[in-house]
Design an enzyme around this catalytic site. Sequence first.
Site, PDB file in Angstrom:
ATOM      1  N   GLY A  14       0.798  -1.224   0.000  1.00  0.00           N
ATOM      2  CA  GLY A  14       0.000   0.000   0.000  1.00  0.00           C
ATOM      3  C   GLY A  14       0.830   1.273   0.000  1.00  0.00           C
ATOM      4  O   GLY A  14       0.446   2.275  -0.617  1.00  0.00           O
ATOM      5  N   ASN A  15       1.996   1.249   0.667  1.00  0.00           N
ATOM      6  CA  ASN A  15       2.748   2.508   0.766  1.00  0.00           C
ATOM      7  C   ASN A  15       3.596   2.799  -0.475  1.00  0.00           C
ATOM      8  O   ASN A  15       4.280   3.805  -0.522  1.00  0.00           O
ATOM      9  CB  ASN A  15       3.566   2.569   2.058  1.00  0.00           C
ATOM     10  N   LYS A 131     -12.163  -8.969   7.979  1.00  0.00           N
ATOM     11  CA  LYS A 131     -11.312  -7.933   7.378  1.00  0.00           C
ATOM     12  C   LYS A 131     -12.019  -6.573   7.433  1.00  0.00           C
ATOM     13  O   LYS A 131     -13.037  -6.360   6.769  1.00  0.00           O
ATOM     14  CB  LYS A 131     -11.025  -8.341   5.919  1.00  0.00           C
ATOM     15  N   LYS A 210      -3.745  -9.325  -1.046  1.00  0.00           N
ATOM     16  CA  LYS A 210      -2.979  -9.182  -2.289  1.00  0.00           C
ATOM     17  C   LYS A 210      -1.701 -10.034  -2.298  1.00  0.00           C
ATOM     18  O   LYS A 210      -1.260 -10.468  -3.360  1.00  0.00           O
ATOM     19  CB  LYS A 210      -2.654  -7.718  -2.593  1.00  0.00           C
ATOM     20  N   LYS A 272       2.179 -12.136   4.248  1.00  0.00           N
ATOM     21  CA  LYS A 272       3.390 -12.038   3.409  1.00  0.00           C
ATOM     22  C   LYS A 272       4.241 -13.301   3.588  1.00  0.00           C
ATOM     23  O   LYS A 272       4.714 -13.895   2.625  1.00  0.00           O
ATOM     24  CB  LYS A 272       4.217 -10.798   3.787  1.00  0.00           C
TER      25      LYS A 272
END
Length: 311
Positions: A14-15, A131, A210, A272
């Site tokens: 996101g960043n 979520k 994602k 991740k």
Amino acid sequence: MKRTDKTLLVALGGNALIKKGQEGTIEQQFENLVLPISQIARLSRKYRIIITHGNGPQVGNLLLQQECCDAVPKLPLEILVAQTQGQIGYMIETTLDNELIKLGINDQFFVTVISYVVVNDKDPAFKKPTKPIGPIYSEQEAASLPYLIHKTAKGFRRVVASPMPVTIVEKREIKKLIEMNFIVICCGGGGIPVIREERAFQGIDAVIDKDLASAKLAEEVGVDIFIIATDVQGVALNYGKKDQKFLRSITIEQAELYIKEGHFPAGSMKPKIEAAMQFIQRGGKRAVITSLENIEQAISGESGTEVVKSI
Ligand code: ADP
Ligand code: MG
């Protein structure tokens, strides 16, 4: 021509678009993209490349925008995810174009692919959505909303299911494009979640992680190197504590143990690690979790945390 025919998948966090604490204006988002995309432009000389990306803040803003307006019908989440794939795909493409021009590269083509990701409607996540998405509400506002709402640390928020990705619908198209040396931007926001109804697909209110969608894509397309780029240098034990320790590599076995010990929270570092583990366990060669600054160094083994089968 590429110097190798190896394929690299870079999952941008996101960043890459909005840094923590930033307001997130469109100028800031374009500016932030230069750092990862300039590296990807250089890497395109050597590798075939797939770019995937998150969409949390962008889809959150769209949800907030529609909460603020009653003049037009509300759109379901799947449509908003599709909108962010177009929006962010466009932003990555223009940044990539600029960075390739700076390098004098004029034979590198790229394309954004709107991507569906199949989920199972029997996935246990649908029974217990967890979520949080969209705006933060007061208890009073939350009471009148037609959504499932949970009280979170930030306040009352809508929660949706985050089911596991089963398959990427456009995997064949993406593979073909890669073989033709296109840089492919796809699976934005984890993909548009769909369930299969006989031969048709039906969008569903859910959000796919994602990183897990990227791992599935990496496996289905046969990627060589899977890079997860985020806002920390890699994976740490005791993250945020005095004795925090960043790791340069981690075996599957160690990762399983550290997950059990609670080093990696759900919704941030855990998916991740799980994505990297899955990729390696299903035959992938290299998976590295690294910072957006160090994508190239991670590939050359100088930065990040590499998830390996065994030592
Ligand atoms: P992205 O948008 O890239 O998916 P996330 O916020 O979901 O980013 O995940 C990255 C964040 O995970 C980091 O900013 C860090 O605060 C957090 N984090 C939690 N546990 C760890 C850990 N053990 N090691 C490194 N980072 C961690
Ligand atoms: Mg994340």
